[in-house]
Scaffold this active site. Structure first.
Site, short mmCIF file in Angstrom:
data_model
loop_
_atom_site.label_atom_id
_atom_site.label_comp_id
_atom_site.label_asym_id
_atom_site.label_seq_id
_atom_site.Cartn_x
_atom_site.Cartn_y
_atom_site.Cartn_z
N GLU A 103 0.90 -1.07 0.00
CA GLU A 103 -0.04 0.06 -0.09
C GLU A 103 0.66 1.15 0.04
O GLU A 103 1.71 1.29 0.98
CB GLU A 103 -1.15 0.01 1.37
CG GLU A 103 -2.10 -1.13 1.10
CD GLU A 103 -3.13 -0.41 0.24
OE1 GLU A 103 -3.00 0.59 -0.15
OE2 GLU A 103 -4.18 -1.19 0.38
N HIS A 129 -3.56 -2.88 -8.20
CA HIS A 129 -4.77 -3.62 -7.90
C HIS A 129 -5.85 -3.63 -9.01
O HIS A 129 -6.88 -4.30 -9.08
CB HIS A 129 -5.41 -2.82 -6.43
CG HIS A 129 -6.45 -3.50 -5.78
ND1 HIS A 129 -6.81 -2.98 -4.57
CD2 HIS A 129 -6.94 -4.67 -5.77
CE1 HIS A 129 -7.66 -3.84 -4.00
NE2 HIS A 129 -7.81 -5.03 -4.70
N ASP A 188 -6.98 1.55 -8.40
CA ASP A 188 -5.72 2.01 -7.67
C ASP A 188 -4.49 1.09 -8.08
O ASP A 188 -4.65 -0.08 -8.45
CB ASP A 188 -6.00 1.94 -6.16
CG ASP A 188 -6.13 0.70 -5.49
OD1 ASP A 188 -7.13 -0.16 -6.04
OD2 ASP A 188 -5.35 0.20 -4.67
#
Length: 275
Positions: A144, A183, A193
């Site tokens: 992330e 993703h 994203d």
């Protein structure tokens, strides 16, 4: 006597500093360690031999193979957090109600936080498909990136830290160049994203592919749907797959599934790298 007392005071002060430094996440660290110990029990039950004794067949035998290894990740999936800060994302990944996590979080300032061991299954990918793989949580490392997904710039510090992390992961687990994805690539009907992301910078260093500077015109029989499928996209919803491809490689007009002449040239260039 004074020297002894000073040494004791110094020891106490050091211990207090250490406890304060780790105190913020002491509770969640305790939960993590407890869960990891529960997983380790599964291995301890049959640490050397297998599980055949649990199968109800009369004639059974354990014969060990010499060819085996531990499970390892084969993909890296990159996300943006769509949150306001690194701290907020850490709190989200500490929420049992949210039920989500990633192996790593990379801050805007380049700080890298690991939250799940590489060999454990983090909950970052969700429903999706890439190629024939329908369980990316089990086969990938999730990263992330601290970015709100709309206006935040991608800082040099963040991208530099990411590439250092990707270098480690690629070298350690022998992850193929093609297997660094976003993703949105694996979940095109649900995710967008990481958006506006500098994929070319990564591809230039061997993490994923990018299209050639000189773009060829595709042959007359070129099939965009087939090309997307060969690259890895789930084309069950072709419009969604096209939009995901455009988010990754074109980064313009991403809300429409229409592919212009230049878009098709880019798709053809990427497609050839998978042949």
């Amino acid at each position: 006597m004074k020297i002894v007392k000073l040494s004791i005071n110094l020891f106490v002060a050091t211990a207090l500093l250490a406890s304060c430094a780790g105190g913020k996440y002491r509770k969640t660290e305790k939960v993590y360690k407890k869960q990891a110990k529960e997983f380790s029990k599964l291995y301890k039950q049959s640490p050397v031999t297998g599980q055949l004794e649990k199968v109800n067949v009369k004639d059974q035998q354990w014969i060990a193979s010499i060819n085996f290894g531990i499970r390892k990740p084969n993909f890296v999936v990159i996300h943006h957090t769509a949150q306001d800060s690194l701290g907020q994302t850490i709190r989200t990944f500490h929420s049992a109600k949210a039920g989500v996590s990633a192996h790593y979080v990379v801050g805007r300032d380049g700080k890298v936080v690991q939250m799940v061991n590489d060999l454990y299954r983090a909950h970052h990918a969700g429903l999706g498909k890439w190629g024939n793989d329908t369980d990316l949580n089990s086969s990938s490392i999730g990263i992330e990136l601290d970015n709100n997904g709309t206006t935040d710039p991608w800082t040099d510090a963040q991208i530099n830290a990411l590439t250092q992390l990707l270098t480690y992961l690629k070298n350690t687990y022998k992850i193929p160049q093609a297997n660094f994805i976003g993703h949105m690539d694996l979940a095109p009907t649900r995710k967008n994203d990481p958006s506006r992301f500098p994929w070319k910078k990564l591809a230039d260093q061997g993490f994923g592919f990018w299209y050639d500077d000189y773009l060829e015109t595709p042959p007359l029989d070129f099939n965009p749907k087939m090309a997307l499928r060969i690259i890895g996209y789930d084309v069950t919803n072709l419009d969604a797959a096209i939009k995901a491809f455009k988010i990754h490689y074109i980064q313009q007009d991403v809300n429409t599934a229409f592919m212009g002449e230049n878009d098709l040239k880019i798709l053809y260039s990427i497609y050839k790298k998978f042949l």
